[in-house]
Design an enzyme around this catalytic site. Structure first.
Site, mmCIF file in Angstrom:
data_model
loop_
_atom_site.group_PDB
_atom_site.id
_atom_site.type_symbol
_atom_site.label_atom_id
_atom_site.label_comp_id
_atom_site.label_asym_id
_atom_site.label_seq_id
_atom_site.Cartn_x
_atom_site.Cartn_y
_atom_site.Cartn_z
ATOM 1 N N ASP A 80 -13.836 98.843 -85.422
ATOM 2 C CA ASP A 80 -12.504 99.437 -85.538
ATOM 3 C C ASP A 80 -11.608 98.375 -86.184
ATOM 4 O OD1 ASP A 80 -9.984 100.477 -85.363
ATOM 5 O OD2 ASP A 80 -9.968 100.722 -83.189
ATOM 6 N N TRP A 105 -14.864 92.199 -78.715
ATOM 7 C CA TRP A 105 -15.504 93.438 -78.285
ATOM 8 C C TRP A 105 -16.935 93.401 -78.788
ATOM 9 C CZ3 TRP A 105 -16.066 98.430 -76.603
ATOM 10 C CH2 TRP A 105 -16.701 99.359 -77.420
ATOM 11 N N ASP A 124 -12.124 89.477 -84.070
ATOM 12 C CA ASP A 124 -10.991 89.661 -84.983
ATOM 13 C C ASP A 124 -10.591 88.323 -85.592
ATOM 14 O OD1 ASP A 124 -10.934 92.332 -84.354
ATOM 15 O OD2 ASP A 124 -9.299 92.165 -82.887
ATOM 16 N N ASN A 152 -12.749 99.472 -78.285
ATOM 17 C CA ASN A 152 -12.635 98.575 -79.438
ATOM 18 C C ASN A 152 -11.232 98.630 -80.045
ATOM 19 O OD1 ASN A 152 -12.563 100.950 -80.860
ATOM 20 N ND2 ASN A 152 -14.407 100.571 -82.062
ATOM 21 N N ASP A 153 -10.375 99.502 -79.490
ATOM 22 C CA ASP A 153 -9.033 99.673 -80.037
ATOM 23 C C ASP A 153 -8.081 98.651 -79.419
ATOM 24 O OD1 ASP A 153 -7.122 100.735 -81.636
ATOM 25 O OD2 ASP A 153 -6.733 102.503 -80.397
ATOM 26 N N VAL A 154 -8.501 97.400 -79.408
ATOM 27 C CA VAL A 154 -7.724 96.334 -78.766
ATOM 28 C C VAL A 154 -7.561 95.210 -79.780
ATOM 29 C CG1 VAL A 154 -7.800 94.554 -76.959
ATOM 30 C CG2 VAL A 154 -8.577 96.873 -76.449
HETATM 31 N N1 ABN Z 1 -10.007 94.893 -82.773
HETATM 32 C C1 ABN Z 1 -9.419 95.511 -83.878
HETATM 33 C C2 ABN Z 1 -8.026 95.939 -83.629
HETATM 34 C C3 ABN Z 1 -6.993 95.081 -83.935
HETATM 35 C C4 ABN Z 1 -5.680 95.456 -83.725
HETATM 36 C C5 ABN Z 1 -5.426 96.695 -83.154
HETATM 37 C C6 ABN Z 1 -6.465 97.546 -82.863
HETATM 38 C C7 ABN Z 1 -7.769 97.168 -83.090
#
Ligand code: ABN
Length: 178
Positions: A80, A105, A124, A152-154
């Protein structure tokens, strides 16, 4: 005891004279060289043995196929983010001027080249604004963000020196153990 008018400690003098008599300069250099070579090899041995005994393939031996700048590439099955390969970095490395997030992740993707499943770490890269190229959102195994450990949306840059997200890598950790 006197030597050329200079005082020398008795025991120390006997000791150093004995060493001098029994050793040659060449012999000493040889011993020094051998101990240096030995000490260089020592730290490598346990590492090499650990890799052999773990049942994990060496990274260089993992077969690969596909374009790692395309979202179809096998390692991106749970991606993601923007592919770092399209942002000045690579599938394994961050673009210049960014740093890799220490927390991440992980997903498990099947490698079509050998049919085996590998654990992939989506680190990231942080420190520059969002790259904007090659967005990829495959999400295999992803769970809603209210399960943060499974989502994974972090933005993993929140664990880095700077929270600014740039792109994501996909690094092989090893064979998945089912
Ligand atoms: N790990 C990718 C990501 C980065 C920023 C926001 C959402 C997802």
């Amino acid at each position: 005891m006197q030597n050329d008018g200079r005082p020398v400690g008795g025991l120390a003098e006997v000791f150093s004279r004995t060493i001098a008599r029994r050793t040659s300069r060449r012999g000493l250099l040889g011993l020094l060289g051998a101990s240096m070579v030995g000490s260089l090899g020592m730290p490598l041995l346990p590492v090499a043995r650990a890799a052999e005994g773990s049942g994990q393939p060496r990274k260089a031996d993992i077969p690969d196929t596909g374009d790692d700048r395309s979202c179809d590439y096998w390692r991106y099955c749970a991606m993601d983010g923007y592919l770092c390969g399209c942002c000045g970095g690579s599938v394994n490395s961050c673009p210049p001027g960014t740093e890799m997030s220490p927390i991440t992740w992980i997903g498990t993707c099947e490698n079509p080249a050998d049919g085996k499943r590998y654990v992939i770490s989506y680190n990231d890269c942080c420190g520059k604004s969002a790259c904007g190229n090659c967005f990829c959102n495959t999400n295999q195994g992803d769970r809603p963000v209210y399960f943060p450990a499974k989502s994974n949306d972090v933005n993993w840059c929140l664990g880095a020196a700077t929270p600014i997200y740039n792109c994501s890598t996909a690094i092989i950790i090893g064979l998945a153990v089912e």
